[in-house]
Design a protein around this motif. Structure first.
Motif, PDB file in Angstrom:
ATOM      1  N   ASP A  79       0.756  -1.195   0.011  1.00 26.69           N
ATOM      2  CA  ASP A  79       0.102  -0.195   0.068  1.00 26.69           C
ATOM      3  C   ASP A  79       0.869   1.447   0.083  1.00 26.69           C
ATOM      4  N   SER A  80       2.275   1.028   0.399  1.00 25.33           N
ATOM      5  CA  SER A  80       2.910   2.311   0.606  1.00 25.33           C
ATOM      6  C   SER A  80       4.422   1.822   0.496  1.00 25.33           C
ATOM      7  N   VAL A  81       5.174   3.018   0.051  1.00 31.86           N
ATOM      8  CA  VAL A  81       6.753   2.637   0.062  1.00 31.86           C
ATOM      9  C   VAL A  81       7.207   2.260   1.553  1.00 31.86           C
ATOM     10  N   ASP A  82       6.641   2.954   2.446  1.00 29.70           N
ATOM     11  CA  ASP A  82       7.287   2.569   3.880  1.00 29.70           C
ATOM     12  C   ASP A  82       6.830   1.164   4.331  1.00 29.70           C
ATOM     13  N   ALA A  83       5.569   0.552   3.807  1.00 27.23           N
ATOM     14  CA  ALA A  83       5.188  -0.763   4.144  1.00 27.23           C
ATOM     15  C   ALA A  83       6.077  -1.426   3.403  1.00 27.23           C
ATOM     16  N   LEU A  84       6.620  -1.248   2.405  1.00 33.08           N
ATOM     17  CA  LEU A  84       7.595  -1.948   1.281  1.00 33.08           C
ATOM     18  C   LEU A  84       8.911  -1.888   2.120  1.00 33.08           C
ATOM     19  N   ARG A  85       9.240  -0.926   2.699  1.00 35.51           N
ATOM     20  CA  ARG A  85      10.769  -0.668   3.489  1.00 35.51           C
ATOM     21  C   ARG A  85      10.460  -1.820   4.779  1.00 35.51           C
ATOM     22  N   GLN A  86       9.311  -1.755   5.379  1.00 33.98           N
ATOM     23  CA  GLN A  86       9.138  -2.663   6.350  1.00 33.98           C
ATOM     24  C   GLN A  86       9.521  -4.319   6.120  1.00 33.98           C
ATOM     25  N   GLN A  87       8.861  -4.586   4.948  1.00 34.24           N
ATOM     26  CA  GLN A  87       8.982  -5.692   4.305  1.00 34.24           C
ATOM     27  C   GLN A  87      10.361  -6.217   4.363  1.00 34.24           C
ATOM     28  N   ILE A  88      11.119  -5.097   3.610  1.00 31.92           N
ATOM     29  CA  ILE A  88      12.367  -5.374   2.799  1.00 31.92           C
ATOM     30  C   ILE A  88      13.344  -5.763   4.175  1.00 31.92           C
ATOM     31  N   THR A  89      13.038  -5.174   5.500  1.00 34.48           N
ATOM     32  CA  THR A  89      13.924  -5.265   6.782  1.00 34.48           C
ATOM     33  C   THR A  89      13.454  -6.876   7.122  1.00 34.48           C
ATOM     34  N   ARG A  90      12.368  -7.197   7.073  1.00 35.65           N
ATOM     35  CA  ARG A  90      11.696  -8.688   7.504  1.00 35.65           C
ATOM     36  C   ARG A  90      12.781  -9.689   6.458  1.00 35.65           C
ATOM     37  N   ASP A  91      12.342  -9.410   5.071  1.00 36.88           N
ATOM     38  CA  ASP A  91      12.999 -10.170   4.214  1.00 36.88           C
ATOM     39  C   ASP A  91      14.639 -10.622   4.555  1.00 36.88           C
ATOM     40  N   PHE A  92      15.344  -9.432   4.921  1.00 41.25           N
ATOM     41  CA  PHE A  92      16.984  -9.587   5.208  1.00 41.25           C
ATOM     42  C   PHE A  92      16.791 -10.391   6.307  1.00 41.25           C
ATOM     43  N   GLU A  93      15.995 -10.191   7.341  1.00 39.08           N
ATOM     44  CA  GLU A  93      16.098 -11.153   8.524  1.00 39.08           C
ATOM     45  C   GLU A  93      15.917 -12.520   8.306  1.00 39.08           C
ATOM     46  N   HIS A  94      14.764 -12.877   7.514  1.00 39.33           N
ATOM     47  CA  HIS A  94      14.787 -14.163   6.998  1.00 39.33           C
ATOM     48  C   HIS A  94      15.817 -14.662   6.392  1.00 39.33           C
ATOM     49  N   ALA A  95      16.299 -13.996   5.443  1.00 37.94           N
ATOM     50  CA  ALA A  95      17.475 -14.588   4.591  1.00 37.94           C
ATOM     51  C   ALA A  95      18.749 -14.726   5.318  1.00 37.94           C
ATOM     52  N   ARG A  96      18.823 -13.970   6.346  1.00 36.99           N
ATOM     53  CA  ARG A  96      20.169 -14.294   7.244  1.00 36.99           C
ATOM     54  C   ARG A  96      19.968 -15.398   8.065  1.00 36.99           C
ATOM     55  N   ALA A  97      18.728 -15.694   8.692  1.00 40.35           N
ATOM     56  CA  ALA A  97      18.543 -16.747   9.463  1.00 40.35           C
ATOM     57  C   ALA A  97      18.571 -17.935   8.750  1.00 40.35           C
ATOM     58  N   TRP A  98      18.104 -18.137   7.340  1.00 38.68           N
ATOM     59  CA  TRP A  98      18.257 -19.139   6.404  1.00 38.68           C
ATOM     60  C   TRP A  98      19.644 -19.535   6.265  1.00 38.68           C
ATOM     61  N   LEU A  99      20.207 -18.537   5.921  1.00 40.95           N
ATOM     62  CA  LEU A  99      21.925 -18.565   5.596  1.00 40.95           C
ATOM     63  C   LEU A  99      22.704 -19.174   6.803  1.00 40.95           C
ATOM     64  N   ALA A 100      22.025 -18.651   8.032  1.00 39.03           N
ATOM     65  CA  ALA A 100      22.756 -19.277   9.287  1.00 39.03           C
ATOM     66  C   ALA A 100      22.497 -20.597   9.597  1.00 39.03           C
ATOM     67  N   ASP A 101      21.685 -21.180   9.108  1.00 38.29           N
ATOM     68  CA  ASP A 101      21.375 -22.502   9.258  1.00 38.29           C
ATOM     69  C   ASP A 101      22.381 -23.297   8.616  1.00 38.29           C
ATOM     70  N   SER A 102      22.831 -24.559   9.412  1.00 42.05           N
ATOM     71  CA  SER A 102      24.081 -25.351   9.245  1.00 42.05           C
ATOM     72  C   SER A 102      23.672 -26.037   7.798  1.00 42.05           C
ATOM     73  N   SER A 103      22.408 -26.121   7.537  1.00 43.37           N
ATOM     74  CA  SER A 103      22.131 -26.952   6.270  1.00 43.37           C
ATOM     75  C   SER A 103      22.113 -26.359   4.944  1.00 43.37           C
ATOM     76  N   ALA A 104      22.273 -24.799   5.106  1.00 40.14           N
ATOM     77  CA  ALA A 104      22.188 -23.831   4.043  1.00 40.14           C
ATOM     78  C   ALA A 104      23.846 -23.876   3.459  1.00 40.14           C
ATOM     79  N   THR A 105      24.264 -24.872   2.959  1.00 35.69           N
ATOM     80  CA  THR A 105      25.772 -24.883   2.484  1.00 35.69           C
ATOM     81  C   THR A 105      25.822 -24.236   1.305  1.00 35.69           C
ATOM     82  N   PRO A 106      26.842 -23.280   1.151  1.00 32.70           N
ATOM     83  CA  PRO A 106      27.073 -22.449  -0.070  1.00 32.70           C
ATOM     84  C   PRO A 106      27.108 -23.256  -1.008  1.00 32.70           C
ATOM     85  N   THR A 107      26.395 -22.566  -2.234  1.00 28.14           N
ATOM     86  CA  THR A 107      26.444 -23.420  -3.570  1.00 28.14           C
ATOM     87  C   THR A 107      26.978 -22.464  -4.583  1.00 28.14           C
ATOM     88  N   ASN A 108      28.188 -22.559  -5.395  1.00 25.24           N
ATOM     89  CA  ASN A 108      28.640 -21.965  -6.283  1.00 25.24           C
ATOM     90  C   ASN A 108      28.307 -22.223  -7.714  1.00 25.24           C
TER      91      ASN A 108
END
Length: 322
Positions: free
Chosen positions: A293-322
Motif C-alpha cells: 500500500d505504501s513505500v513505507d510498508a515495502l521498507r518494513q517488508q524488506i527489513t523482514r526479508d533480510f532477517e529471514h534471509a540471514r536466518a536461513w543462511l545461518a542454518d547449518s544446512s544452508a551449504t554455500p552453492t557456487n
C-alpha cells in the motif's frame, strides 16, 4: 567458440576460402533455453560426431525464439537471456553458434529453401542432430523424413536426439519452467544439472533501493522471467568474489515497474557494480512479489526479508552453492 549472427554473415563466412566451415560441420537446431541435461546430451551427440569426422560442432539458435515471435507476451518465460545461453554453450565445448534472426523474412522460408540455403550452402552440414518431431520451414512443412530424403541426395546424415529422463519423465525446458513456477528450485537444479541462475549486466536504476536503505544492483530483463518473487541468492561479481544477498525478480508492482528486472542486494558489500556482469544463483524462496500500500510498508517488508534471509543462511544446512 565463434558466434555467427544472421544468414548474411553465414553466407559471407561460407564464401571464404579459409572458412572454418570449408570442410563442413555437424550441427543441431533448437532454442536450447536453459541448456538443461537433455540439451547437454544432444550437445554431446554433436561433439562426438564432429570429433569423429574432424569438423566443427555447430548449434543453430534463434532470436527471438519462434514462440516469442508468434505469441509475443503470451510466450513462455525464458530460462536464460541470450548472452547467458551463449556462455553456457561455450562451456559445453561447442565450436560455433549460428544465431538467426527469426522474423517475417525467415518465417517465409520454404522447407527446401531452408535446407538448401542454410544447411547445404551455408553450413555444408555432414551430419544433423534433431528430434524426430522437428518441424521447419513455412507452415512447418519440413520434417525429419524430408531431412533424411534430402540428406541421401546431398550426402549428409540425420540422427534423432537422445531422450534424457529424470524420475521417468523427459527433461525439457517446459518442465524446468513448471518447477520454477511453483518455486521448485531443487527440482529445477536436478533437471538443469546445477542451481538455477541468471547472468546479467548491472545498469543504473531509479535509486529507490538506496532510498529504502537497501541499495541494489539492477539487471534489466528482456523477457518476463520464469521466477517471480523474493529469494535468497548467492552472486558472483566480476572479481570472482561470491556474496550472499536477497533478490527481487519481477515487475516491482509497488513502484509501478513496467519492465521486468532482477534487483540484487548483496550483504556486507560496499562499492559500485555499474556495468559489471553478475552471476546470480537462486537458493531459497522467501515470498511472492506483492504490491504494498505504501513505500513505507515495502521498507518494513524488506527489513523482514533480510532477517529471514540471514536466518536461513545461518542454518547449518544452508551449504554455500557456487
Amino acid at each position: 567458440m565463434r558466434l555467427i549472427r544472421g544468414l548474411t554473415n553465414l553466407k559471407r563466412l561460407s564464401g571464404q576460402a579459409a572458412s572454418p566451415l570449408a570442410d563442413g560441420c555437424v550441427a543441431t537446431i533448437g532454442n536450447f533455453d536453459g541448456v538443461h541435461l537433455g540439451h547437454k546430451t544432444i550437445l554431446d551427440q554433436v561433439k562426438e560426431k564432429a570429433s569423429a569426422l574432424g569438423v566443427p560442432s555447430v548449434v543453430m539458435i534463434f532470436e527471438p525464439q519462434p514462440r516469442e515471435f508468434f505469441q509475443g507476451k503470451e510466450a513462455p518465460p525464458r530460462l536464460m537471456p541470450f548472452r547467458q545461453k551463449f556462455k553456457a554453450l561455450l562451456a559445453e565445448g561447442i565450436d560455433m553458434v549460428l544465431c538467426i534472426r527469426f522474423d517475417d523474412t525467415f518465417r517465409s522460408y520454404s522447407a527446401m529453401g531452408f535446407v538448401e540455403d542454410v544447411l547445404i550452402n551455408g553450413l555444408a552440414v555432414h551430419h544433423l542432430v534433431v528430434g524426430d518431431d522437428f518441424r521447419f520451414g513455412c507452415d512447418r512443412a519440413g520434417d525429419f523424413r524430408l531431412l533424411e530424403e534430402v540428406g541421401r541426395a546431398h550426402d549428409f546424415t540425420v540422427e534423432n536426439t537422445r531422450t534424457v529422463t529424470v524420475d521417468n519423465e523427459r527433461v525439457s525446458s517446459t518442465r524446468v519452467r513448471n518447477a520454477l513456477n511453483v518455486n521448485g528450485l531443487e527440482e529445477a537444479e536436478r533437471l538443469l544439472g546445477h542451481p538455477y541462475r541468471i547472468h546479467g549486466r548491472v545498469v543504473y536504476g531509479r535509486q529507490l533501493g538506496r532510498q529504502l536503505g537497501a541499495p541494489t544492483a539492477n539487471i534489466l530483463l528482456d523477457q518476463i522471467p520464469a521466477l517471480r518473487g523474493v529469494y535468497v541468492v548467492r552472486a558472483r561479481i566480476e572479481t570472482g568474489r561470491w556474496l550472499d544477498g536477497v533478490a527481487n525478480i519481477g515487475l516491482r508492482p509497488t513502484v509501478d515497474g513496467k519492465r521486468p528486472s532482477l534487483e540484487v542486494h548483496l550483504f556486507d558489500f560496499a562499492g559500485t557494480l555499474y556495468g559489471q556482469h553478475l552471476d546470480v544463483v537462486f537458493r531459497h524462496g522467501l515470498r511472492d512479489e506483492v504490491k504494498f500500500d505504501s513505500v513505507d510498508a515495502l521498507r518494513q517488508q524488506i527489513t523482514r526479508d533480510f532477517e529471514h534471509a540471514r536466518a536461513w543462511l545461518a542454518d547449518s544446512s544452508a551449504t554455500p552453492t557456487n
